[in-house]
Design a protein around this motif. Sequence first.
Motif, PDB file in Angstrom:
ATOM      1  N   ARG A 166      -9.443 -14.630   5.126  1.00  8.78           N
ATOM      2  CA  ARG A 166      -8.088 -14.794   5.746  1.00  8.78           C
ATOM      3  C   ARG A 166      -7.149 -13.772   4.589  1.00  8.78           C
ATOM      4  NH1 ARG A 166      -3.196 -15.711   3.715  1.00  8.78           N
ATOM      5  NH2 ARG A 166      -1.738 -16.839   5.067  1.00  8.78           N
ATOM      6  N   THR A 167      -7.342 -13.974   3.387  1.00 10.88           N
ATOM      7  CA  THR A 167      -6.463 -13.471   2.467  1.00 10.88           C
ATOM      8  C   THR A 167      -6.738 -11.750   2.343  1.00 10.88           C
ATOM      9  OG1 THR A 167      -8.064 -13.612   0.601  1.00 10.88           O
ATOM     10  CG2 THR A 167      -6.210 -15.376   0.791  1.00 10.88           C
ATOM     11  N   ILE A 168      -7.870 -11.487   2.792  1.00 11.62           N
ATOM     12  CA  ILE A 168      -7.921 -10.004   2.810  1.00 11.62           C
ATOM     13  C   ILE A 168      -7.133  -9.442   4.042  1.00 11.62           C
ATOM     14  CG2 ILE A 168      -9.767  -7.948   3.407  1.00 11.62           C
ATOM     15  CD1 ILE A 168     -11.764  -9.845   1.914  1.00 11.62           C
ATOM     16  N   PHE A 169      -7.196 -10.180   5.029  1.00 11.62           N
ATOM     17  CA  PHE A 169      -6.412  -9.761   6.132  1.00 11.62           C
ATOM     18  C   PHE A 169      -4.921  -9.814   5.957  1.00 11.62           C
ATOM     19  CE2 PHE A 169      -3.738 -11.507   9.834  1.00 11.62           C
ATOM     20  CZ  PHE A 169      -4.108 -10.443  10.627  1.00 11.62           C
ATOM     21  N   HIS A 170      -4.580 -10.887   5.275  1.00 10.58           N
ATOM     22  CA  HIS A 170      -3.094 -10.980   4.833  1.00 10.58           C
ATOM     23  C   HIS A 170      -2.709  -9.962   3.785  1.00 10.58           C
ATOM     24  CE1 HIS A 170      -0.067 -12.770   1.884  1.00 10.58           C
ATOM     25  NE2 HIS A 170       0.461 -13.028   3.013  1.00 10.58           N
ATOM     26  N   GLU A 171      -3.561  -9.454   3.070  1.00 11.82           N
ATOM     27  CA  GLU A 171      -3.270  -8.058   2.072  1.00 11.82           C
ATOM     28  C   GLU A 171      -3.152  -7.175   2.858  1.00 11.82           C
ATOM     29  OE1 GLU A 171      -5.188  -6.053  -1.882  1.00 11.82           O
ATOM     30  OE2 GLU A 171      -5.515  -8.196  -1.457  1.00 11.82           O
ATOM     31  N   GLY A 172      -3.738  -6.800   3.888  1.00 14.83           N
ATOM     32  CA  GLY A 172      -3.694  -5.881   4.765  1.00 14.83           C
ATOM     33  C   GLY A 172      -2.523  -5.713   5.624  1.00 14.83           C
ATOM     34  N   LEU A 173      -1.736  -6.654   5.921  1.00 18.13           N
ATOM     35  CA  LEU A 173      -0.545  -6.808   6.583  1.00 18.13           C
ATOM     36  C   LEU A 173       0.623  -6.626   5.590  1.00 18.13           C
ATOM     37  CD1 LEU A 173      -1.064 -10.405   8.445  1.00 18.13           C
ATOM     38  CD2 LEU A 173      -0.895  -8.266   9.436  1.00 18.13           C
ATOM     39  N   HIS A 174       0.293  -6.956   4.380  1.00 15.17           N
ATOM     40  CA  HIS A 174       1.362  -6.537   3.406  1.00 15.17           C
ATOM     41  C   HIS A 174       1.368  -5.238   2.966  1.00 15.17           C
ATOM     42  CE1 HIS A 174       3.821 -10.210   3.028  1.00 15.17           C
ATOM     43  NE2 HIS A 174       2.594 -10.864   3.224  1.00 15.17           N
ATOM     44  N   LEU A 175       0.195  -4.615   2.971  1.00 14.60           N
ATOM     45  CA  LEU A 175      -0.199  -3.103   2.445  1.00 14.60           C
ATOM     46  C   LEU A 175       0.638  -2.284   3.692  1.00 14.60           C
ATOM     47  CD1 LEU A 175      -1.353  -0.661   1.252  1.00 14.60           C
ATOM     48  CD2 LEU A 175      -3.608  -1.289   2.580  1.00 14.60           C
ATOM     49  N   ALA A 176       0.608  -2.625   4.894  1.00 18.32           N
ATOM     50  CA  ALA A 176       1.188  -1.988   6.186  1.00 18.32           C
ATOM     51  C   ALA A 176       2.709  -2.054   5.818  1.00 18.32           C
ATOM     52  CB  ALA A 176       0.571  -2.491   7.520  1.00 18.32           C
ATOM     53  N   THR A 177       3.129  -3.080   5.420  1.00 21.44           N
ATOM     54  CA  THR A 177       4.440  -3.358   5.258  1.00 21.44           C
ATOM     55  C   THR A 177       5.117  -2.699   4.137  1.00 21.44           C
ATOM     56  OG1 THR A 177       4.622  -5.631   5.920  1.00 21.44           O
ATOM     57  CG2 THR A 177       6.417  -5.144   4.639  1.00 21.44           C
ATOM     58  N   ILE A 178       4.461  -2.504   3.001  1.00 19.61           N
ATOM     59  CA  ILE A 178       4.814  -1.729   1.756  1.00 19.61           C
ATOM     60  C   ILE A 178       4.855  -0.094   2.319  1.00 19.61           C
ATOM     61  CG2 ILE A 178       3.672  -0.816  -0.722  1.00 19.61           C
ATOM     62  CD1 ILE A 178       2.840  -3.512  -0.995  1.00 19.61           C
ATOM     63  N   GLN A 179       3.688   0.163   3.192  1.00 24.02           N
ATOM     64  CA  GLN A 179       3.649   1.608   3.587  1.00 24.02           C
ATOM     65  C   GLN A 179       4.683   1.687   4.527  1.00 24.02           C
ATOM     66  OE1 GLN A 179      -0.256   1.295   5.326  1.00 24.02           O
ATOM     67  NE2 GLN A 179      -1.102   2.998   3.698  1.00 24.02           N
ATOM     68  N   ARG A 180       5.266   0.965   5.156  1.00 24.63           N
ATOM     69  CA  ARG A 180       6.722   1.163   6.073  1.00 24.63           C
ATOM     70  C   ARG A 180       7.895   1.280   5.276  1.00 24.63           C
ATOM     71  NH1 ARG A 180       4.205  -2.604   9.182  1.00 24.63           N
ATOM     72  NH2 ARG A 180       5.349  -4.128   8.728  1.00 24.63           N
ATOM     73  N   ILE A 181       7.901   0.393   4.214  1.00 26.22           N
ATOM     74  CA  ILE A 181       9.113   0.322   3.301  1.00 26.22           C
ATOM     75  C   ILE A 181       9.104   1.814   2.586  1.00 26.22           C
ATOM     76  CG2 ILE A 181      10.000  -0.513   1.121  1.00 26.22           C
ATOM     77  CD1 ILE A 181       9.045  -3.337   2.214  1.00 26.22           C
ATOM     78  N   ARG A 182       8.006   2.209   2.140  1.00 23.08           N
ATOM     79  CA  ARG A 182       7.904   3.603   1.302  1.00 23.08           C
ATOM     80  C   ARG A 182       8.293   4.689   2.154  1.00 23.08           C
ATOM     81  NH1 ARG A 182       4.602   4.823  -3.631  1.00 23.08           N
ATOM     82  NH2 ARG A 182       6.263   6.266  -3.575  1.00 23.08           N
ATOM     83  N   LYS A 183       8.400   4.592   3.597  1.00 27.14           N
ATOM     84  CA  LYS A 183       8.917   5.562   4.295  1.00 27.14           C
ATOM     85  C   LYS A 183      10.404   5.702   4.151  1.00 27.14           C
ATOM     86  CE  LYS A 183       4.956   5.785   7.747  1.00 27.14           C
ATOM     87  NZ  LYS A 183       4.601   5.584   8.822  1.00 27.14           N
ATOM     88  N   PHE A 184      11.129   4.599   3.975  1.00 23.89           N
ATOM     89  CA  PHE A 184      12.416   4.459   3.880  1.00 23.89           C
ATOM     90  C   PHE A 184      12.952   4.995   2.507  1.00 23.89           C
ATOM     91  CE2 PHE A 184      11.803   1.773   7.537  1.00 23.89           C
ATOM     92  CZ  PHE A 184      12.819   1.913   8.349  1.00 23.89           C
ATOM     93  N   LEU A 185      11.874   5.209   1.597  1.00 20.94           N
ATOM     94  CA  LEU A 185      12.455   5.474   0.157  1.00 20.94           C
ATOM     95  C   LEU A 185      12.918   7.020  -0.087  1.00 20.94           C
ATOM     96  CD1 LEU A 185      10.324   3.002  -1.859  1.00 20.94           C
ATOM     97  CD2 LEU A 185      12.542   2.530  -0.961  1.00 20.94           C
TER      98      LEU A 185
END
Length: 152
Positions: free
Chosen positions: A133-152
């Motif tokens: 469960r937590t590995i899946f969860h980490e993947g979701l937040h990794l994707a969010t961080i990658q999306r935020i980085r595109k805005f920086l």
Amino acid sequence: MEKRHEVLFRQLEDYRRELLRVVDGLTEEEADIVPKGFNNNIRWNLGHVYLDQYLWIQHVTKEPIPIPEGFRDWFGFGTSPAAWHTKPPSLFVLKELLAEQPTKIREWYGERLEEEFAPTESGMHTIAQVLVRTIFHEGLHLATIQRIRKFL
């Protein structure tokens, strides 16, 4: 530890390396930007991944885990940087904690992955199930961080 569980630790380590790679070179200021359309910043996502990993283990085992002071207030479910009243940990500290966490989990729980605990409301009753469960969860937040980085 059973050989079949080694894949869980490899995945945890691989996702964690990727997470840390994605934030490599990020400044403290960039870590605090909340782009339009997002609820949180990269600092929050990093702290949340760290906290969530331990909270779910604690939820299943009912055993205390040394979570740094303030982490639940800064990074718990439903929190937001907009409501922070104290200074959160530096990016350096978060990255250090995240880097060492997979090793700590392996040391503390590597021989206990299939130990049976009372089932949670979601039916998880082993640490192995929590790690999935937590590995899946980490993947979701990794994707969010990658999306935020595109805005920086």
